[in-house]
Design an enzyme around this catalytic site. Structure first.
Site, PDB file in Angstrom:
ATOM      1  N   LYS A 153     -45.722  31.174  12.384  1.00 44.94           N
ATOM      2  CA  LYS A 153     -44.458  31.884  12.619  1.00 44.94           C
ATOM      3  C   LYS A 153     -43.756  31.355  13.871  1.00 44.94           C
ATOM      4  O   LYS A 153     -44.382  31.089  14.874  1.00 44.94           O
ATOM      5  CB  LYS A 153     -44.732  33.383  12.760  1.00 44.94           C
ATOM      6  CG  LYS A 153     -43.482  34.221  12.705  1.00 44.94           C
ATOM      7  CD  LYS A 153     -43.804  35.658  12.347  1.00 44.94           C
ATOM      8  CE  LYS A 153     -42.558  36.522  12.445  1.00 44.94           C
ATOM      9  NZ  LYS A 153     -41.467  36.055  11.571  1.00 44.94           N
ATOM     10  N   HIS A 180     -37.732  27.309  19.504  1.00 48.29           N
ATOM     11  CA  HIS A 180     -38.383  28.221  18.564  1.00 48.29           C
ATOM     12  C   HIS A 180     -37.798  27.960  17.181  1.00 48.29           C
ATOM     13  O   HIS A 180     -36.675  27.497  17.044  1.00 48.29           O
ATOM     14  CB  HIS A 180     -38.200  29.687  18.968  1.00 48.29           C
ATOM     15  CG  HIS A 180     -36.760  30.124  19.056  1.00 48.29           C
ATOM     16  ND1 HIS A 180     -36.038  30.530  17.973  1.00 48.29           N
ATOM     17  CD2 HIS A 180     -35.917  30.195  20.110  1.00 48.29           C
ATOM     18  CE1 HIS A 180     -34.807  30.852  18.355  1.00 48.29           C
ATOM     19  NE2 HIS A 180     -34.700  30.652  19.653  1.00 48.29           N
ATOM     20  N   ASP A 225     -24.831  34.040  21.521  1.00 47.44           N
ATOM     21  CA  ASP A 225     -26.188  33.510  21.455  1.00 47.44           C
ATOM     22  C   ASP A 225     -26.975  33.964  22.676  1.00 47.44           C
ATOM     23  O   ASP A 225     -26.450  34.691  23.537  1.00 47.44           O
ATOM     24  CB  ASP A 225     -26.083  31.978  21.444  1.00 47.44           C
ATOM     25  CG  ASP A 225     -27.345  31.329  20.937  1.00 47.44           C
ATOM     26  OD1 ASP A 225     -28.168  32.011  20.322  1.00 47.44           O
ATOM     27  OD2 ASP A 225     -27.504  30.112  21.176  1.00 47.44           O
ATOM     28  N   GLY A 269     -27.198  37.792  24.061  1.00 49.66           N
ATOM     29  CA  GLY A 269     -28.475  37.475  23.435  1.00 49.66           C
ATOM     30  C   GLY A 269     -29.645  37.715  24.379  1.00 49.66           C
ATOM     31  O   GLY A 269     -30.680  38.254  23.974  1.00 49.66           O
ATOM     32  N   HIS A 305     -24.965  22.808  21.913  1.00 45.15           N
ATOM     33  CA  HIS A 305     -25.640  23.890  21.197  1.00 45.15           C
ATOM     34  C   HIS A 305     -24.648  24.798  20.454  1.00 45.15           C
ATOM     35  O   HIS A 305     -24.815  25.091  19.273  1.00 45.15           O
ATOM     36  CB  HIS A 305     -26.438  24.700  22.219  1.00 45.15           C
ATOM     37  CG  HIS A 305     -27.365  25.682  21.615  1.00 45.15           C
ATOM     38  ND1 HIS A 305     -28.705  25.449  21.453  1.00 45.15           N
ATOM     39  CD2 HIS A 305     -27.153  26.921  21.129  1.00 45.15           C
ATOM     40  CE1 HIS A 305     -29.276  26.498  20.898  1.00 45.15           C
ATOM     41  NE2 HIS A 305     -28.358  27.413  20.686  1.00 45.15           N
ATOM     42  N   HIS A 322     -23.843  25.738  16.413  1.00 48.58           N
ATOM     43  CA  HIS A 322     -23.719  27.074  15.802  1.00 48.58           C
ATOM     44  C   HIS A 322     -22.377  27.211  15.088  1.00 48.58           C
ATOM     45  O   HIS A 322     -22.299  27.721  13.958  1.00 48.58           O
ATOM     46  CB  HIS A 322     -23.820  28.151  16.881  1.00 48.58           C
ATOM     47  CG  HIS A 322     -25.231  28.531  17.215  1.00 48.58           C
ATOM     48  ND1 HIS A 322     -26.134  28.979  16.278  1.00 48.58           N
ATOM     49  CD2 HIS A 322     -25.888  28.559  18.405  1.00 48.58           C
ATOM     50  CE1 HIS A 322     -27.287  29.249  16.871  1.00 48.58           C
ATOM     51  NE2 HIS A 322     -27.168  28.989  18.157  1.00 48.58           N
TER      52      HIS A 322
HETATM   53 FE   FE2 Z   1     -28.705  29.236  19.672  1.00 47.30          FE
END
Ligand code: FE2
Length: 248
Positions: free
Chosen positions: A40, A15, A154, A185, A131, A135
């Protein structure tokens, strides 16, 4: 004087795809694809964001020394398969929708990236970072601190959902992690879905609405959904939360 080193960072196919161009470690340009496509949460390859970054850096794709993707797709795919196996047969509706994208562009990313960026040199390497290291790097390297503790919280990366570590100079060490499916998350995404919003999109609306509410469900959540430990770790009661609908 040596030529500047250019690295293009890309996130895509989940996304909010985006790109960033680093010149000798400094950000020359960064953008989200949705700003150009006007779609979006656009998750497609960020071709227009890349074009913007390259133009900000005043270079062509052929000048890139490396391209870095924001996670390790093969490891992530293993986790996705494990999750489906663990909850089988309840994921049977979503699995056929998820699989083609993985067998298409997601697991063949070096090829996909070279196809999407035809100007790339054929020998331009494509690297894959973890990942949560991505971050951590995005928070620590642009910060004014020479050394700092780093906390990433996350939805989920490959397996990690939360990490703690430290940054010093140009080094980042992530020392401990909490793994999927125990994820603050994803807990937040579960409430996003429960309130009628779209996962990976409506979280920001929920966050905006939160100050207008009162925490009257706090005790229920603490008593039944999440076990907060004295060392700062947490465990979710998965009986309430297991789903393959949109979080993988
Ligand atoms: Fe992430």
């Amino acid at each position: 004087m040596p030529a500047p080193r250019h690295i293009l960072g890309i996130s895509a196919y989940y996304h909010d795809s985006a790109a960033v161009l680093l010149r000798d470690g400094w950000i020359a340009g960064a953008a989200q694809e949705e700003r150009f496509s006007r779609r979006k949460n656009d998750e497609r390859f960020p071709a227009r964001a890349v074009e913007f970054c390259l133009s900000r850096g005043g270079i062509q794709a052929s000048a890139l020394d490396a391209v870095v993707f924001y996670d390790k797709p093969v490891t992530k795919f293993a986790r996705v398969l494990e999750t489906y196996l663990a909850v089988a047969p309840s994921g049977w509706r979503t699995f056929p929708k998820v699989l083609p994208a993985w067998l298409g562009e997601k697991l063949n990313l070096p090829r996909t990236i070279h196809e999407e960026l035809p100007g790339l040199r054929p020998d331009c390497p494509v690297w894959f970072t973890q990942h949560h290291r991505a971050h951590a790097a995005s928070a620590f390297y642009p910060s004014p601190f020479a050394c700092a503790a780093i906390l990433t919280v996350d939805g989920v990366g490959e397996y990690a959902t939360t990490t703690v570590g430290e940054g010093e100079g140009d080094r980042i060490r992530l020392r401990q992690e909490i793994r999927f499916p125990h994820s603050l998350g994803l807990l937040y995404s579960a409430f996003t879905a429960y309130c009628g919003f779209r996962v990976n999109s409506g979280e920001y609306k929920l966050m905006g609405l939160a100050p207008y509410g009162t925490p009257r469900f706090e005790k229920v959540i603490r008593d039944h959904l999440i076990d907060l430990r004295s060392d700062g770790s947490f465990w979710l009661d998965l009986r309430y939360l297991i789903s393959c609908a949109g979080s993988v």
